[in-house]
Design a protein around this motif. Structure first.
Motif, short mmCIF file in Angstrom:
data_model
loop_
_atom_site.label_atom_id
_atom_site.label_comp_id
_atom_site.label_asym_id
_atom_site.label_seq_id
_atom_site.Cartn_x
_atom_site.Cartn_y
_atom_site.Cartn_z
N GLU A 35 6.58 -5.12 -42.02
CA GLU A 35 6.02 -5.35 -43.35
C GLU A 35 7.12 -5.40 -44.40
N ALA A 36 8.24 -4.73 -44.15
CA ALA A 36 9.38 -4.87 -45.06
C ALA A 36 9.88 -6.31 -45.03
N PHE A 37 9.86 -6.89 -43.84
CA PHE A 37 10.23 -8.29 -43.66
C PHE A 37 9.27 -9.19 -44.46
N VAL A 60 12.38 -3.94 -52.00
CA VAL A 60 11.81 -3.45 -50.74
C VAL A 60 12.49 -2.15 -50.32
N GLY A 61 13.82 -2.10 -50.49
CA GLY A 61 14.55 -0.88 -50.14
C GLY A 61 14.08 0.30 -50.97
N ALA A 62 13.86 0.06 -52.27
CA ALA A 62 13.41 1.14 -53.14
C ALA A 62 12.02 1.62 -52.73
N LEU A 63 11.13 0.66 -52.39
CA LEU A 63 9.78 1.02 -51.94
C LEU A 63 9.86 1.88 -50.67
N ALA A 64 10.74 1.45 -49.74
CA ALA A 64 10.86 2.19 -48.48
C ALA A 64 11.40 3.59 -48.73
N ALA A 65 12.44 3.70 -49.59
CA ALA A 65 13.01 5.01 -49.88
C ALA A 65 11.96 5.91 -50.51
N ALA A 66 11.12 5.31 -51.38
CA ALA A 66 10.06 6.10 -52.02
C ALA A 66 9.05 6.57 -50.98
N SER A 67 8.68 5.69 -50.03
CA SER A 67 7.69 6.12 -49.04
C SER A 67 8.29 7.17 -48.11
N GLY A 96 15.79 3.19 -46.70
CA GLY A 96 15.80 2.08 -47.65
C GLY A 96 16.66 0.93 -47.18
N ILE A 97 17.86 1.24 -46.65
CA ILE A 97 18.76 0.18 -46.18
C ILE A 97 18.12 -0.57 -45.02
N GLY A 98 17.49 0.18 -44.12
CA GLY A 98 16.83 -0.45 -42.96
C GLY A 98 15.81 -1.48 -43.41
N ALA A 99 14.96 -1.09 -44.38
CA ALA A 99 13.94 -2.01 -44.88
C ALA A 99 14.59 -3.16 -45.64
N ALA A 100 15.66 -2.86 -46.40
CA ALA A 100 16.33 -3.90 -47.18
C ALA A 100 16.93 -4.97 -46.26
N LEU A 101 17.44 -4.53 -45.09
CA LEU A 101 18.00 -5.51 -44.14
C LEU A 101 16.91 -6.45 -43.64
N ALA A 102 15.73 -5.89 -43.33
CA ALA A 102 14.62 -6.73 -42.90
C ALA A 102 14.26 -7.71 -44.01
N ALA A 103 14.23 -7.21 -45.25
CA ALA A 103 13.87 -8.06 -46.38
C ALA A 103 14.91 -9.18 -46.57
N LEU A 104 16.17 -8.83 -46.38
CA LEU A 104 17.23 -9.83 -46.53
C LEU A 104 17.07 -10.92 -45.47
N GLY A 105 16.78 -10.49 -44.24
CA GLY A 105 16.51 -11.47 -43.18
C GLY A 105 15.37 -12.39 -43.57
#
Lengths: 313, 308
Positions: free
Chosen positions: B44-46, B79-86, B214-223
């Motif tokens: 979902e981050a993707f 996306v990274g910020a959302l993931a870090a918040a969750s 956050g970085i993990g989710a941000a990488l998916a978002a970047l992809g």
């Protein structure tokens, strides 16, 4: 009063309450009750593995689908009558449970979840692949001859409710006995401390395999019953949400309690029913419920009751 | 087209898939490696990255490249910020218990997906690529006059796809440098090896967890930002990258970063090649079963070391 007597009385009370609900509620809700009971059988099957044995599967939809297609396909393609086809459905669920269990039980924890998830995904794709027979996502309607048991047509509202109630009552009473039996107690021992159970001389792997086979059989029974009573077989019942639902029901109702699955299905059914009347995105409720449950009530509703009434099975 | 050019085309398409996949899987692998939790909401981050890219590019007028650059900068950040918040709001309170984290991230998956359905809608939406020249590729063949170059019909790739491959490679190198050469990377590796000892040495483990998530989710978002000019944004698009990332991370060995990249290349290329020559459903069934078998019989992954 002994605990066993209390348990049986509680279960009989639940069954009596369902009958009263059916007689007093309007037809629409009475129809929902049949669906809730069939899904509760599925949840009970899931609970046996997750709640009592402590194994979290993310792929139970494959067992539900095995029962559904085991019954539906033999009835549709081979013209097998209702009862033998139904038995085949249960058998298909049990057999798949045995095979998947033999492989997946070599793993534990997170790996077990992912392996079951992947097997279920493969099962779902297999149903799609053989679309000529299974009709894929679109599904097929079970022939009406295959829905007649002992001369009774189960597509009528009252007959359907009676059949669902009989199946549910049998499963509830049987699991009530099972979890108090030697086997049930050993499964709980495995959940609590597998190493120690092993040290006491129990063959934990064999017992877990029995649990997953029984769980598969019950889930298969639920799948076959769903197709028998509602007359529809489709690939959506094998997809990921149907693996997540039983987990949600059991978590909400209370893992490791006999009446928890019914409570969970009941609540979630009406929650989703209400939500889908308001928005297309009704699965949002599922997400929010999962997060809130894991955060604030990991024992579920029946778990909260059990704190007051420790004899609850 | 003959077999040779056909294969070259399949390899190139496979490389594009592999590039995106390696970024997404790297995010999942990083989270699993450092935090020891499986993030089921990773797909979902993707998806959110792709949808945000569509939204951001729609805000900016002018050349598509302006919107694209803006999307590549902002979507992963959001996306990274959302993931870090969750992570802070949910996972931290569960003490990163593996089972409960999986259940909670399934919940997050539905929340992200269904909220997108309510706001973005059920339609697939395209994003215009910043540049998109068609590049015909030459092929060497032996004719009566000896070896000659010619341009087979259909053998071509777009400049944007080549850019995706290059960009993914650059990002992977950057991650590698951050993890091995910087202080932040050192903190991550220390937390990965032994979070309790790291805590005792004054490393803010809680912050490291949130940042890594956050970085993990941000990488998916970047992809996803990279892929969205090729594949449209849709609220259900997270399922496939999640499953493929799982496969990659398992084959590569849970938590092993070089293993993840190698496995992503392997899966991406074979996915490209298999789907050109075989029925996609059958290929997926076989691939899924094979990966499940890897997990059953070689839980440490094909390249991972057995844990003692």
């Amino acid at each position: 009063m002994t605990d066993r007597l209390r348990t049986d009385l509680l279960h009989l009370g639940v069954i009596a309450a369902l009958v009263v609900l059916f007689l007093t509620l309007p037809t629409y809700y009475a129809g929902n009750l049949s669906r809730i009971m069939v899904l509760a059988i599925y949840a009970i099957g899931y609970n046996l593995l997750f709640g009592y044995t402590g194994l979290l599967s993310l792929g139970h939809a494959m067992f539900f689908a095995a029962g559904m297609y085991g019954y539906g396909l033999t009835a549709q393609l081979a013209g097998v009558p209702a009862l033998p086809a139904f038995a085949l459905g249960i058998l298909a669920g049990a057999a798949l449970g045995l095979v998947v269990g033999a492989l997946a039980l070599r793993t534990a924890g997170v790996a077990f979840m992912i392996v079951t998830l992947m097997f279920a995904q493969a099962a779902y794709l297999t149903i799609l692949h053989f679309g000529t027979y299974t009709r894929g996502d679109e599904g097929f309607v079970v022939p009406s001859e295959a829905r007649i048991v002992f001369g009774i047509d189960l597509s009528g509202e009252t007959e359907r409710f009676a059949a669902a109630l009989i199946l549910f009552a049998l499963v509830l009473l049987a699991t009530g006995r099972l979890v108090r039996s030697r086997l049930g107690r050993t499964l709980v021992a495995i959940r609590e401390n597998e190493e120690r159970t092993r040290m006491l001389g129990y063959d934990a792997t064999r017992l877990k395999l029995i649990a997953i086979t029984l769980s598969g059989a019950l889930s298969g029974l639920a799948g076959a019953a769903y197709a028998l009573l509602f007359g529809y077989v489709g690939a959506s019942f094998a997809a990921v949400p149907y693996s997540i639902f039983p987990l949600l029901w059991v978590l909400l109702g209370g893992a490791g309690t006999t009446i928890g699955p019914l409570i969970g299905v009941f609540f979630m059914f009406y929650l989703i029913d209400t939500a889908s009347g308001i928005t297309l995105a009704y699965l949002l409720i599922v997400g929010v419920a999962l997060v809130l449950l894991t955060l604030f009530a990991p024992q579920g509703i029946a778990g909260l009751i059990k704190r007051r009434l420790p004899w609850l099975p | 087209m003959e077999f040779g050019p056909h294969l070259l085309l399949a390899v190139l398409e496979g490389l594009v898939t592999a590039s995106i996949l390696s970024l997404t899987a790297m995010g999942l692998s990083l989270v699993f490696g450092v935090m020891r939790v499986v993030n089921v909401a990773h797909g979902e981050a993707f998806m959110l990255g792709a949808v945000l890219a569509w939204w951001v590019t729609g805000l900016v007028a002018g050349h598509p490249a302006v919107g694209f650059v803006l999307a590549a900068l902002t979507a992963p950040l959001i996306v990274g910020a959302l993931a870090a918040a969750s992570d802070r709001l949910v996972l931290k309170r569960l003490n990163y218990d593996p089972d409960r984290t999986i259940v909670a991230t399934i919940g997050l998956l539905y929340i992200a997906q269904q909220t997108t359905l309510m706001t973005f809608g059920p339609d697939a939406r395209p994003v215009e690529p910043p540049f998109n020249q068609r590049i015909a590729l030459p092929w060497l063949e032996r004719t009566e006059e000896g070896w000659t170059w010619f341009y087979p019909w259909g053998l071509s790739i777009t400049s944007y796809k080549l850019f995706v491959i290059a960009a993914a490679a650059a990002i992977l190198v950057a991650i590698w440098l951050v993890i091995t050469r910087t202080r932040a990377g050192l903190l991550m590796r220390a937390t990965q090896q032994d979070s309790e000892t790291a805590q005792a040495f004054g490393i803010p483990v809680g912050t490291v967890y949130s940042v890594v998530f956050g970085i993990g989710a941000a990488l998916a978002a970047l992809g996803a930002v990279l892929v969205v000019p090729i594949q449209q944004a849709h609220y259900l698009m997270g399922g496939e990258p999640l499953l493929l990332s799982f496969i990659v991370v398992i084959i590569g060995g849970l938590g092993s970063l070089p293993g993840t990249v190698i496995a992503a290349l392997l899966i991406g290329l074979s996915d490209g090649i298999i789907s050109v020559f075989f029925s996609p459903t059958l290929a997926k069934i076989i691939a899924t079963l094979l990966v499940a078998m890897v997990l059953v019989f070689r839980p440490q992954g094909l390249l991972g070391k057995a844990q003692t």
